[in-house]
Design a protein around this motif. Structure first.
Motif, PDB file in Angstrom:
ATOM      1  N   HIS A  83       0.738  -1.277  -0.094  1.00 39.04           N
ATOM      2  CA  HIS A  83       0.067  -0.256   0.059  1.00 39.04           C
ATOM      3  C   HIS A  83       0.904   1.371   0.039  1.00 39.04           C
ATOM      4  O   HIS A  83       0.319   2.455  -0.074  1.00 39.04           O
ATOM      5  CB  HIS A  83      -0.876   0.080   1.268  1.00 39.04           C
ATOM      6  N   SER A  84       2.149   1.319   0.200  1.00 39.45           N
ATOM      7  CA  SER A  84       3.031   2.076   0.030  1.00 39.45           C
ATOM      8  C   SER A  84       3.642   2.762  -1.247  1.00 39.45           C
ATOM      9  O   SER A  84       4.239   3.645  -1.489  1.00 39.45           O
ATOM     10  CB  SER A  84       4.198   2.179   1.063  1.00 39.45           C
ATOM     11  N   ILE A 107      -0.645  -3.439 -10.322  1.00 40.93           N
ATOM     12  CA  ILE A 107      -2.003  -4.229 -10.718  1.00 40.93           C
ATOM     13  C   ILE A 107      -1.709  -5.387 -11.585  1.00 40.93           C
ATOM     14  O   ILE A 107      -2.226  -6.305 -11.528  1.00 40.93           O
ATOM     15  CB  ILE A 107      -3.014  -3.116 -11.273  1.00 40.93           C
ATOM     16  N   LEU A 108      -0.777  -5.046 -12.720  1.00 40.34           N
ATOM     17  CA  LEU A 108      -0.545  -5.985 -13.724  1.00 40.34           C
ATOM     18  C   LEU A 108       0.839  -6.346 -13.880  1.00 40.34           C
ATOM     19  O   LEU A 108       1.710  -5.328 -13.550  1.00 40.34           O
ATOM     20  CB  LEU A 108      -1.100  -5.662 -15.117  1.00 40.34           C
ATOM     21  N   HIS A 109       1.077  -7.655 -14.061  1.00 43.53           N
ATOM     22  CA  HIS A 109       2.602  -8.189 -14.198  1.00 43.53           C
ATOM     23  C   HIS A 109       2.277  -9.444 -14.977  1.00 43.53           C
ATOM     24  O   HIS A 109       1.523  -9.994 -15.101  1.00 43.53           O
ATOM     25  CB  HIS A 109       3.311  -8.054 -12.886  1.00 43.53           C
ATOM     26  N   ASP A 110       3.661  -9.867 -15.586  1.00 37.79           N
ATOM     27  CA  ASP A 110       3.394 -11.141 -16.530  1.00 37.79           C
ATOM     28  C   ASP A 110       4.627 -11.774 -16.146  1.00 37.79           C
ATOM     29  O   ASP A 110       5.618 -11.536 -15.142  1.00 37.79           O
ATOM     30  CB  ASP A 110       3.881 -10.671 -17.989  1.00 37.79           C
ATOM     31  N   GLY A 111       5.117 -13.014 -16.729  1.00 31.34           N
ATOM     32  CA  GLY A 111       6.091 -13.744 -16.519  1.00 31.34           C
ATOM     33  C   GLY A 111       5.568 -15.226 -15.785  1.00 31.34           C
ATOM     34  O   GLY A 111       4.442 -15.153 -15.316  1.00 31.34           O
ATOM     35  N   GLU A 144      -2.797 -10.136  -9.147  1.00 30.12           N
ATOM     36  CA  GLU A 144      -2.616  -9.382  -8.008  1.00 30.12           C
ATOM     37  C   GLU A 144      -4.266  -9.191  -7.564  1.00 30.12           C
ATOM     38  O   GLU A 144      -5.266  -9.500  -7.994  1.00 30.12           O
ATOM     39  CB  GLU A 144      -2.070  -7.953  -8.417  1.00 30.12           C
ATOM     40  N   PRO A 145      -4.407  -8.627  -6.237  1.00 29.63           N
ATOM     41  CA  PRO A 145      -5.782  -8.493  -5.682  1.00 29.63           C
ATOM     42  C   PRO A 145      -6.562  -7.367  -5.813  1.00 29.63           C
ATOM     43  O   PRO A 145      -6.815  -6.515  -5.417  1.00 29.63           O
ATOM     44  CB  PRO A 145      -5.385  -8.223  -4.092  1.00 29.63           C
ATOM     45  N   TYR A 146      -6.858  -7.522  -7.423  1.00 27.49           N
ATOM     46  CA  TYR A 146      -7.499  -6.311  -8.025  1.00 27.49           C
ATOM     47  C   TYR A 146      -8.485  -7.014  -9.147  1.00 27.49           C
ATOM     48  O   TYR A 146      -8.491  -8.164  -9.230  1.00 27.49           O
ATOM     49  CB  TYR A 146      -6.636  -5.519  -8.783  1.00 27.49           C
ATOM     50  N   GLY A 181     -11.650  -9.369  -0.457  1.00 26.31           N
ATOM     51  CA  GLY A 181     -10.900  -8.427  -0.116  1.00 26.31           C
ATOM     52  C   GLY A 181     -10.137  -7.771  -1.190  1.00 26.31           C
ATOM     53  O   GLY A 181      -8.953  -7.220  -0.909  1.00 26.31           O
ATOM     54  N   PHE A 182     -10.407  -7.689  -2.559  1.00 26.13           N
ATOM     55  CA  PHE A 182      -9.801  -7.141  -3.521  1.00 26.13           C
ATOM     56  C   PHE A 182     -10.316  -5.542  -3.971  1.00 26.13           C
ATOM     57  O   PHE A 182     -11.171  -5.369  -3.114  1.00 26.13           O
ATOM     58  CB  PHE A 182     -10.111  -7.867  -4.913  1.00 26.13           C
ATOM     59  N   THR A 183      -9.561  -5.017  -4.734  1.00 24.59           N
ATOM     60  CA  THR A 183      -9.927  -3.645  -5.206  1.00 24.59           C
ATOM     61  C   THR A 183     -10.381  -3.734  -6.509  1.00 24.59           C
ATOM     62  O   THR A 183      -9.671  -4.293  -7.445  1.00 24.59           O
ATOM     63  CB  THR A 183      -8.827  -2.684  -4.999  1.00 24.59           C
ATOM     64  N   CYS A 184     -11.563  -2.961  -6.793  1.00 25.90           N
ATOM     65  CA  CYS A 184     -12.213  -2.727  -8.225  1.00 25.90           C
ATOM     66  C   CYS A 184     -11.275  -1.764  -9.004  1.00 25.90           C
ATOM     67  O   CYS A 184     -10.917  -0.670  -8.507  1.00 25.90           O
ATOM     68  CB  CYS A 184     -13.515  -2.466  -8.150  1.00 25.90           C
TER      69      CYS A 184
END
Length: 521
Positions: A249-250, A256-260, A410-412, A498-501
């Motif tokens: 959160h810092s 939000i998005l990543h690959d691999g 991720e939690p989104y 507990g995710f974020t929209c």
């Protein structure tokens, strides 16, 4: 004969460049006037930097590897480049040579790893610096260092790594103003594996004689930028080891998005264990696949648990009652779920133990052919797709829809397409989540048909399926109501997990991670 002379000259030129690149570096590149300035620099302990009252008005020059990251080893980042941008063979070569590289001088070891990882890679295909590496860099940032650096008016990051490796992480996610990295030499669109001298931008007076520096106590700055620093704060190795990890959160900008493919930090020991596991993981994936294909859901769940896959199911009373009265219904049930992996509909099927049909957008032909449940490919034509789903429901078939249209990690939650809100009066949201231990079973820029294989190769897997209370759908003359229903379903699932929209879409994901719209993957 002329061709032979030309070929020999090219080889000689390459050998001379190679030898010059790996020769012993000079102790310093400072000119005489710069040496005089450096001798006048005042050195202080890093712990005093955070107490400076005027830091908000100063320029701060910091060493990325020695004054921002907690880990003293750069091997994990080069392994990510070798494995994700290169191939398993390239990463295996790096793994085998690393014990020898480890005992070499620091500058030579860095150049050797750059050579192994980048030689022959296409420049226009290298997206890992933006899509893969930022996640692992962010997880290695020290909270104490970042807080101090964040307070400065202007920040300049100095790195010994190639510019393409660190630039996106520092600018896009940490809001660093300037990045001074090293360029890689190119030849007809390919990396040669050689680094040029560190780039030092023209900052038009942004760096003044009052600039502050942050670097390692073992290796102070040795470049022209450091000559402008009247005060340099030194970070000891012990101090870095005691830093805390920067909390998610810092982050100035959320990841939000990543690959691999790799879901773990590839240290030397962890990477070695991965290669040892690969043959066993491949055999385990085949066994798990056979369970999916041959065993009924009730027995399959027990067998999968034995082979390291755990399924956790939670049902609301409304869903339990509806499934119990399934034979009395004159039409099918619409389940709407978030999209973690290609196995989401499969585990919903295992949770309900009733036949299901899954609608898909970008499922590969191989994954579609080996699916254990029926799949229907959508056309991205809104009217035609709505008619197709209504027909399935009207014939009594239960339907699973993933309105995000793509997977994420991720939690989104990505934005939900509102089409599902038009085809049924009752919508049953399903919140799914999964935890992998070694490989991600999704990719944006890789081979999509290998997604199921990588997912099933994980030593341990946990899948959670939670059925939520019914949401009333259906759309009348008011076209906006479908967006209201879609947002409501998205919010209910996000609340349960507990995710974020977010408002990001499938196209946003593929443009950010792969540079395309994802339709032809």
């Amino acid at each position: 004969m002329v061709l032979k002379i030309i070929s020999f000259n090219k080889i000689s030129l390459f050998i001379s460049i190679f030898l010059n690149h790996f020769k012993n570096p000079k102790t310093t590149n400072l000119q005489d006037d710069e040496m005089i300035s450096t001798t006048q620099t005042e050195f202080k302990e890093f712990r005093f930097l955070g107490h400076r009252a005027d830091l908000e008005n100063r320029v701060l020059i910091f060493d990325v590897e020695k004054a921002l990251l907690k880990s003293p080893s750069l091997f994990p980042y080069f392994m990510l480049v070798a494995f994700e941008a290169g191939s398993p063979i390239r990463s295996l070569i790096l793994l085998l040579l690393y014990p020898l590289i480890r005992v070499c001088a620091q500058d030579f070891a860095l150049k050797a790893m750059v050579m192994i990882c980048f030689l022959g890679l296409k420049t226009d295909r290298f997206k890992e610096g933006k899509a893969v590496l930022p996640k692992f860099f962010l997880e290695d940032v020290g909270k104490e260092s970042f807080r101090a650096i964040r307070r400065a008016k202007t920040t300049v990051a100095v790195s010994s790594l190639p510019q393409v490796v660190v630039e996106s992480f520092l600018i896009d996610y940490l809001d660093v103003d300037f990045v001074v990295g090293r360029d890689l030499k190119l030849f007809h669109g390919y990396f040669l594996g050689f680094m040029e001298e560190r780039r030092e931008p023209f900052l038009d007076g942004a760096i003044t004689s009052n600039a502050l520096g942050v670097c390692s106590s073992n290796q102070p700055f040795q470049n022209r930028l450091s000559s402008t620093c009247k005060e340099i704060y030194l970070v000891s190795d012990q101090e870095r080891r005691n830093w805390h990890q920067l909390a998610r959160h810092s982050y100035p900008k959320p990841l939000i998005l990543h690959d691999g493919r790799l879901a773990f930090r590839p240290t030397f020991v962890a990477t070695l264990l991965m290669f040892v596991w690969l043959p066993f993981g491949f055999a385990l994936a085949l066994v798990r696949a056979m369970v999916f294909f041959t065993a009924p859901p009730k027995i399959g769940i027990m067998l999968l648990r034995f082979f390291g896959m755990q399924l956790r199911v939670s049902k609301s009373n409304a869903v339990s009652n509806l499934v119990a009265k399934r034979k009395l219904l004159d039409k099918g049930i619409l389940y709407v779920c978030n999209h973690k992996t290609l196995f989401d509909p499969v585990f919903i099927y295992y949770s309900l133990r009733t036949p299901l049909t899954a609608v898909t957008y970008g499922l590969s032909r191989v994954s579609e052919a080996i699916s254990v449940i029926e799949t229907v490919r959508l056309t991205r034509n809104r009217v035609r797709d709505a008619e197709l789903m209504c027909r399935i429901l009207g014939q009594g078939g239960d339907l699973v829809v993933c309105p995000e249209g793509t997977t994420y990690r991720e939690p989104y939650l990505l934005r939900f397409s509102p089409l599902f809100a038009e085809i049924s009066d009752e919508i049953f949201p399903v919140a799914v989540d999964c935890c992998v231990s070694m490989f991600y079973g999704t990719t944006a820029d890789g081979l999509k048909w290998m997604d199921p294989l990588f997912f099933l190769m994980n030593p341990r897997l946990t899948y959670g399926v939670r059925f939520l209370d019914v949401v009333r759908g259906g759309v009348g003359d008011d076209g906006d109501s479908r967006f209201v229903v879609a947002n409501l379903v998205q919010n209910e699932i996000a609340k349960a997990l507990g995710f974020t929209c977010t408002k990001l879409t499938r196209k946003d994901k593929y443009f950010m991670l792969a540079g395309n719209n994802g339709i032809y993957l």
